[in-house]
Write an enzyme that holds these catalytic residues in place. Structure first.
Site, mmCIF file in Angstrom:
data_model
loop_
_atom_site.group_PDB
_atom_site.id
_atom_site.type_symbol
_atom_site.label_atom_id
_atom_site.label_comp_id
_atom_site.label_asym_id
_atom_site.label_seq_id
_atom_site.Cartn_x
_atom_site.Cartn_y
_atom_site.Cartn_z
ATOM 1 N N ARG A 187 3.499 -10.057 80.310
ATOM 2 C CA ARG A 187 2.535 -10.730 81.179
ATOM 3 C C ARG A 187 2.172 -12.129 80.667
ATOM 4 O O ARG A 187 2.199 -13.089 81.444
ATOM 5 C CB ARG A 187 1.294 -9.850 81.363
ATOM 6 C CG ARG A 187 1.556 -8.626 82.244
ATOM 7 C CD ARG A 187 0.372 -7.696 82.292
ATOM 8 N NE ARG A 187 0.078 -7.136 80.969
ATOM 9 C CZ ARG A 187 -0.985 -6.390 80.697
ATOM 10 N NH1 ARG A 187 -1.877 -6.127 81.637
ATOM 11 N NH2 ARG A 187 -1.171 -5.902 79.485
ATOM 12 N N ASN A 234 0.544 -5.180 85.296
ATOM 13 C CA ASN A 234 1.266 -3.948 84.981
ATOM 14 C C ASN A 234 0.917 -2.902 86.022
ATOM 15 O O ASN A 234 -0.244 -2.789 86.437
ATOM 16 C CB ASN A 234 0.845 -3.405 83.614
ATOM 17 C CG ASN A 234 1.552 -4.083 82.454
ATOM 18 O OD1 ASN A 234 2.483 -4.842 82.653
ATOM 19 N ND2 ASN A 234 1.093 -3.807 81.251
#
Length: 754
Positions: A31, A49
């Site tokens: 990320r 996620n």
């Protein structure tokens, strides 16, 4: 704090892409990586996620540049299986943000545990860092993953770090997308994280004093002692009831590894990888013989956890002129699984270790060290566990979910999901209650973390295997897979081979389709269809299971079967039991026979005087391999008739000529390779097959594996060796699962309904 991105590029019209990224993309810094890319290209949108992996939406001009960089520059620990793209309406977001995770049924996976990265190692040794001397330093590039994860998605609340509240400094790192600890779920420091029960200085002092230390690490406990102290090694063997089986050696860095061993470049690459397995390398003879008696190679691994680095730093500080090496073996009483909890260690290791060092971060999934070697220039597993599990094998196509229960030795289990096969960490021999519990734990955890309830189960044909009983207890439609078919199917699955192929399965023991004891088999496999084309000539299994522990029994049986009981009398003249066995066999006593190559190795080793009694599985063959060198094969040492290859003439020649030691081993290996290759090539021509799979536990013998591959490849045969899982029974569950999927898809007559 998140910063506003530069305005989107005006050189291209703005677009919005939704990108679904699948693979090992959680817990690896994906990320913040995506966040940084979005800033670079001036894009807005989000990344998060979820149960399927990572979901990204990017908006702006250079979205295709972003998509290309996503694959090309992915974090080192990431494994991208797919990036699926979908055009979306413009959203006119002002920023690119990292959004909250979403739950749901897991379709992604967690990464394997990874060794301490260079940045964390630098901080560990930097007095100005808040992580100085901290035994649990980690970031998104390193540290525990699978062994601390309870469920997916991979968030702190789903790990054994859930009970540790972050201090302000760690919380700041965790929330900062530009910090390499952004959402590093195990992040902690001395102010807020787990703690060791003992000081590093006290652990080092105990080791230098010749004591045995049980040290809790990433996947379980190690038993440690000074690898240069022969008395300490002998004490560890005595207490652990491990008479002769080799110990692994841990060192602090690659330079020290070179002091004690002579690794090749390929072996060094394995040693230095993020998985940090034990690697078999040629020793330099600078360690006591008690480390690996009778063997030329030793198992070496580099320190991989922060606590290991701290310990080696302290040992070097105390002995700056002496290279430091430690025996590092699995902390378990003989035959039982690895100790992983503090309570377990206190209960099971108190009579072995002088000092038990624990910490308060729970290990949720125990995992032994992986063990590897280099065969034909490529990595090959002897044991697959920490650092590699749960990386899946890509089966190439979707299919029903199956769970396979493996064998009773070197047990693993395998669960399939879609096109992926997840082979568990090494479980071990299912001959005690502790290991049976571990196997059930492993099944339950795999099903939970992958969010799968399997549709089918697969197991061995053996009616008395404990693994078979567990498969039957699952209450699922069941596919029983012949042992050697599963060995061949495992390699076919990892290489995604379609159509008919020839499989050479070479091992110690497997229950045959005829109820016999197989172990040297030439098979045709085509999906769920198979035939036994040939096998090694059978030898008497004198004494049943005792013959596998006492190679002299195999030698006597083989010589009597060859009509040379006189040679058995001569070679084993000092053993009254051998004389009685010769008399019984020559008198026509009915006895089970085996086509096992493993037992042929035992017979040869005993005739050569190398090993009469084994204290662990494969000892005779390992020691016999260690003393071999290159010689010409004896072309009259074997016969091939009706697709049966008979090496009894070779054993007789060795006995007649009184060949011992290295001369006997060299001739045996050369002739065995020549005979097996000729037999395989002749069968391939007859069956019009041009692909051969090599598998089975005997392929752990590097000389045998490389010799066979070289001869078959030189003859134009495509030759496949196992790489994703061990050649032995540790890879059997993969083959069972893959074969079962073929059965389910093509021929349900082999499926037993519950």
């Amino acid at each position: 704090m998140l910063q506003r991105n530069p305005a989107p590029s005006r050189s291209m019209p703005p677009r919005r892409l939704r990108l679904r990224v699948r693979g090992v993309v959680q817990g690896v810094g994906f990320r913040p990586f995506a966040f940084g890319l979005a800033r670079r290209y001036g894009l807005s949108g989000f990344v998060l996620n979820d149960s399927e992996g990572v979901l990204i939406e990017v908006e702006g001009g250079p979205v295709e540049d972003f998509r290309a960089a996503l694959r090309a520059e992915a974090p080192a620990l990431a494994r991208i299986d797919a990036v699926e793209a979908e055009e979306r309406p413009l959203g006119h977001d002002a920023d690119f943000v990292i959004a909250e995770s979403r739950g749901g049924k897991a379709a992604t996976r967690i990464g394997a545990d990874a060794a301490t990265c260079p940045e964390c190692l630098r901080e560990l040794r930097d007095p100005e860092s808040r992580f100085f001397g901290y035994a649990f330093v980690n970031c998104t590039h390193c540290g525990p993953r699978y062994t601390i994860t309870r469920a997916l998605p991979y968030d702190r609340a789903q790990t054994s770090m859930a009970g540790f509240a972050m201090c302000p400094a760690c919380a700041s790192d965790y929330r900062d997308p530009e910090n390499r600890r952004f959402h590093a779920e195990p992040v902690a420091c001395p102010a807020c994280g787990p703690r060791l029960s003992h000081r590093i200085e006290d652990i080092a002092a105990a080791l230098l004093d010749g004591r045995i230390v049980a040290l809790k690490g990433i996947g379980g406990f190690h038993l440690l002692c000074d690898a240069q102290n022969a008395d300490a090694i002998a004490k560890l063997r005595r207490r652990k009831a491990r008479d002769e089986k080799p110990f692994a050696v841990m060192v602090g860095d690659i330079a020290t590894a070179r002091r004690f061993a002579d690794p090749t470049p390929a072996e060094e690459e394995l040693l230095l990888g993020a998985a940090r397995p034990v690697v078999l390398v040629e020793g330099r003879g600078r360690l006591p013989a008690g480390i690996a008696a009778g063997l030329s190679r030793i198992g070496v691994m580099l320190a991989y956890a922060p606590v290991h680095h701290l310990l080696f730093d302290e040992l070097v500080r105390r002995s700056p002129t002496t290279p430091v090496a430690l025996v590092a073996t699995s902390a378990n009483p003989g035959g039982e699984p690895l100790a992983a909890t503090n309570e377990d260690a206190e209960r099971r290791l108190a009579t072995i270790a002088d000092l038990i060092v624990t910490h308060d971060r729970d290990i949720l999934v125990r995992a032994d060290d992986s063990v590897m070697q280099v065969v034909a220039g490529a990595p090959a597993f002897l044991r697959r566990a920490r650092g590699f599990v749960p990386e899946p094998v890509d089966l190439g196509s979707d299919g029903p979910s199956a769970i396979a229960l493996g064998a009773d030795l070197k047990n693993t289990v395998c669960l399939t999901r879609g096109r992926e096969a997840f082979v568990s960490q090494h479980v071990g021999g299912l001959d005690n209650a502790e290991t049976l519990r571990f196997q059930r734990e492993t099944v339950e955890h795999l099903c939970r973390i992958l969010a799968i309830r399997p549709d089918y189960a697969a197991c061995d044909l053996h009616p008395d295997f404990r693994s078979v009983r567990l498969a039957e207890d699952l209450g699922l439609p069941l596919v029983r897979v012949q042992h050697h078919v599963a060995h061949v199917a495992a390699v076919a699955a990892e290489d995604r081979l379609e159509g008919a192929l020839l499989g050479l399965a070479l091992d110690g023991h497997g229950y045959g389709a005829d109820g016999g004891i197989w172990g040297g088999e030439l098979l045709m496999l085509d999906g769920c269809r198979w035939r036994r084309l040939g096998h090694l000539a059978t030898l008497p299994l004198a004494g049943g299971d005792r013959a596998a522990r006492e190679p002299w029994r195999m030698a006597v049986g083989a010589l009597v079967a060859a009509g040379r009981g006189d040679l058995a009398h001569e070679i084993f003249a000092g053993a009254p039991e051998a004389a009685r066995l010769v008399a019984m066999l020559e008198g026509g006593m009915r006895i089970a026979e085996t086509s096992s190559l493993g037992r042929l190795f035992d017979a040869a080793a005993a005739i050569a005087g190398a090993r009469m009694v084994q204290t662990f599985e494969g000892q005779a063959a390992m020691e016999f391999e260690a003393i071999a060198h290159e010689v010409e094969a004896d072309t009259e040492g074997y016969r091939i008739e009706n697709c049966v290859v008979d090496f009894r003439p070779l054993l007789v020649r060795m006995a007649e000529q009184g060949l011992k030691g290295a001369a006997a081993s060299s001739l045996f290996h050369a002739t065995l390779i020549a005979g097996l290759a000729e037999w395989t090539l002749a069968t391939a021509r007859t069956e019009r097959l041009d692909r051969v799979v090599l598998s089975g536990g005997c392929l752990a013998n590097r000389r045998l594996a490389e010799g066979l591959r070289a001869r078959l490849s030189a003859a134009g045969i495509e030759t496949c060796l196992p790489q994703a899982v061990p050649a032995g029974d540790g890879g059997l569950s993969l083959g069972q699962a893959a074969f079962a999927r073929h059965v389910i898809a093509n021929d349900r007559t082999q499926v037993e309904e519950p």
